[in-house]
Design an enzyme around this catalytic site. Structure first.
Site, PDB file in Angstrom:
ATOM      1  N   ARG A  27      94.611  32.404 -33.048  1.00 30.48           N
ATOM      2  CA  ARG A  27      95.866  33.513 -33.137  1.00 30.48           C
ATOM      3  C   ARG A  27      95.311  34.840 -33.948  1.00 30.48           C
ATOM      4  NH1 ARG A  27     101.723  33.337 -36.211  1.00 30.48           N
ATOM      5  NH2 ARG A  27     102.121  32.088 -34.215  1.00 30.48           N
ATOM      6  N   HIS A  32     102.492  34.458 -26.351  1.00 32.16           N
ATOM      7  CA  HIS A  32     102.879  33.462 -26.992  1.00 32.16           C
ATOM      8  C   HIS A  32     103.217  32.173 -26.445  1.00 32.16           C
ATOM      9  CE1 HIS A  32     103.091  31.512 -30.953  1.00 32.16           C
ATOM     10  NE2 HIS A  32     104.282  31.945 -31.492  1.00 32.16           N
ATOM     11  N   GLN A  47     104.897  28.783 -28.022  1.00 33.51           N
ATOM     12  CA  GLN A  47     106.147  28.993 -28.580  1.00 33.51           C
ATOM     13  C   GLN A  47     107.115  28.722 -27.317  1.00 33.51           C
ATOM     14  OE1 GLN A  47     107.535  30.090 -31.826  1.00 33.51           O
ATOM     15  NE2 GLN A  47     109.383  29.638 -30.595  1.00 33.51           N
ATOM     16  N   ASP A  91     113.944  37.937 -31.188  1.00 31.92           N
ATOM     17  CA  ASP A  91     112.734  37.871 -32.205  1.00 31.92           C
ATOM     18  C   ASP A  91     112.633  39.185 -33.017  1.00 31.92           C
ATOM     19  OD1 ASP A  91     110.210  37.688 -33.142  1.00 31.92           O
ATOM     20  OD2 ASP A  91     108.912  38.063 -31.192  1.00 31.92           O
ATOM     21  N   CYS A 125     112.239  32.525 -32.424  1.00 36.29           N
ATOM     22  CA  CYS A 125     110.930  31.827 -32.634  1.00 36.29           C
ATOM     23  C   CYS A 125     110.725  31.787 -33.878  1.00 36.29           C
ATOM     24  CB  CYS A 125     109.918  32.585 -31.787  1.00 36.29           C
ATOM     25  SG  CYS A 125     109.817  34.338 -32.315  1.00 36.29           S
ATOM     26  N   ARG A 145     108.072  22.904 -31.955  1.00 37.01           N
ATOM     27  CA  ARG A 145     106.606  23.677 -31.812  1.00 37.01           C
ATOM     28  C   ARG A 145     105.443  22.575 -31.816  1.00 37.01           C
ATOM     29  NH1 ARG A 145     105.314  28.316 -32.860  1.00 37.01           N
ATOM     30  NH2 ARG A 145     103.641  27.962 -31.763  1.00 37.01           N
TER      31      ARG A 145
END
Ligand code: CP
Ligand code: NVA
Length: 316
Positions: free
Chosen positions: A113, A140, A143, A235, A276, A304
Site C-alpha cells: 500500500r 484499489h 476493495q 468515498d 469503502c 474485505r
C-alpha cells in the site's frame, strides 16, 4: 467446488488491478470468497498458509486492509510481517527493484500500500512472487472485490445492476470500480463535478470490457442520474496524500454529498449505500445515511477480509 479442491487456480499471479483478470476469473475468486465467509461463520479452522510468509508494506495508513491481510493470513497458519516506511528502505536507501529481489527470496507474497502504482508494478516484476496492490494513488483492487461481493449478497445477480458512484470521480476507488463493473456487466455511473471526472485513459481501458459484458459506463455532473440506482457509493473527498487540497475539494464536492434526499432520488427502496471507509461523516455522507437502514458498509468492511483471503488462496 470447495476451498480445499480450489487448488490455487491462479498460482503465482499478482493482483495489480483487475485489468488482466477475465470476468470468469474474477467470478471464480468471488465464489471462493463466499465459501471462505461461510467457513468463517461456521467456526471452521483451516491451515492453508502453513509455512508461508507475506510482507505487508504500508506507506499509507490502513485499518481494514492491514487487518484483513494480517488476520486472514495468520489464522491460516501463515506468518505476516508488517513493514511500514519507518522499517524498510524501499525507495529511500534502496531501489524498489532491489527491495523486490530481496523480499522475493524471503517471502511467499507481498502486499503493497503506497503512493506510486509504478512501485507495486516494479515489486511484481522483480520479486518473482505474487504481489497484491493494497491501494495506490491509482487503484484499489482488493476493495472493489469486497464491494461486488456485498452487491451480490444483496441482489444475488450482478449483471444488470446499476451502481452510482457520487464524489471524486478520478480517485483510486472510482477507477477500480469502473474496471470491475465493466468486467462484470454492472452499469456504472460516476457522478462528480467536471473537474473531477476520471481520465480518458481509464475510460478507454474499460470501454471494451463494458462492450463485452453489456455494462453501460456513464460519467456526468448531474446528481439526478442516481435515479434507478441499486446502490449509491461514495468515498472521501480528499484521498490520502491529497490533504492540502481539502478546501477546494470540499467546495467542489459539497453538492455531491450522499444524504437522505440523494438516496431517495434513486426512487428504489431496495437501493443500498456503500462506502469503502474510512468515512468523514458530515462531508461525503451524512450520519443518517451511513447509520441508516440502507447502509451496508459494515458488511462491506467485513467482506474485505473474506475477499482478501480468497485472493491469497487463489494465487499462493
Ligand atoms: N477501505 C480501506 O482500504 O480501508 P483502510 O484504509 O482502513 O485499509
Ligand atoms: N480514496 C481513498 C480510499 C481509502 C480506502 C484514499 O485513497 O484515501
Amino acid at each position: 467446488m470447495t476451498a480445499e479442491n480450489f487448488n490455487a487456480p491462479f498460482k503465482g499471479r499478482s493482483l495489480i488491478n483487475w485489468i488482466n483478470y477475465s470476468p470468469e476469473e474474477i467470478n471464480q475468486i468471488l465464489d471462493l470468497s463466499f465459501i471462505v465467509k461461510k467457513q468463517a461463520a461456521a467456526g471452521e479452522i483451516h491451515q492453508r498458509f502453513i509455512g508461508k510468509t507475506i510482507a505487508l508494506i504500508f506507506e499509507k495508513r490502513s485499518t481494514r486492509t492491514r487487518c484483513s491481510f494480517e488476520t486472514a493470513f495468520g489464522e491460516e497458519g501463515g506468518h505476516p510481517v508488517f513493514l511500514s516506511s519507518q522499517d524498510i528502505q524501499l525507495g529511500a536507501k534502496e531501489s524498489v527493484e532491489d527491495t523486490a529481489r530481496v523480499l522475493g527470496r524471503m517471502f511467499s507474497a507481498i502486499q503493497f500500500r503506497g503512493f506510486s502504482q509504478n512501485h507495486v508494478e516494479t515489486l511484481a516484476k522483480y520479486s518473482g512472487i505474487p504481489v497484491y496492490n493494497g491501494l495506490t494513488d491509482d487503484y484499489h483492487p482488493t476493495q472493489v472485490l469486497a464491494d461486488v461481493m456485498t452487491l451480490k449478497e444483496n441482489f444475488r445477480e450482478l449483471k444488470g445492476l446499476h451502481l452510482a458512484y457520487c464524489g471524486d470521480g478520478r480517485n483510486n476507488v472510482a477507477r477500480s470500480l469502473m474496471i470491475i463493473c465493466s468486467k462484470l456487466g454492472i452499469h456504472f455511473t460516476i457522478i462528480s463535478p467536471q473537474e473531477l471526472f476520471p481520465d480518458d485513459k481509464i475510460i478507454s481501458i474499460c470501454t471494451p470490457f463494458a462492450k463485452v459484458s453489456g455494462s453501460n459506463i456513464t460519467i456526468s455532473d448531474k446528481i439526478s442520474l442516481v435515479k434507478g440506482a441499486d446502490s449509491i457509493y461514495t468515498d472521501v473527498w480528499t484521498s490520502m496524500g491529497e490533504e492540502s487540497l481539502k478546501k477546494t475539494r470540499t467546495a467542489l464536492l459539497n453538492p455531491y454529498q450522499v444524504n437522505d434526499e440523494l438516496m431517495q432520488m434513486s426512487e428504489k427502496n431496495s437501493c443500498i449505500f456503500l462506502h469503502c471507509l474510512p468515512a468523514v461523516k458530515g462531508e461525503e455522507v451524512t450520519h443518517e445515511v451511513i447509520e441508516g437502514k440502507q447502509s451496508r458498509v459494515w458488511d462491506q468492511a467485513e467482506n474485505r477480509k473474506h475477499t482478501i483471503k480468497a485472493i491469497m488462496l487463489s494465487t499462493l
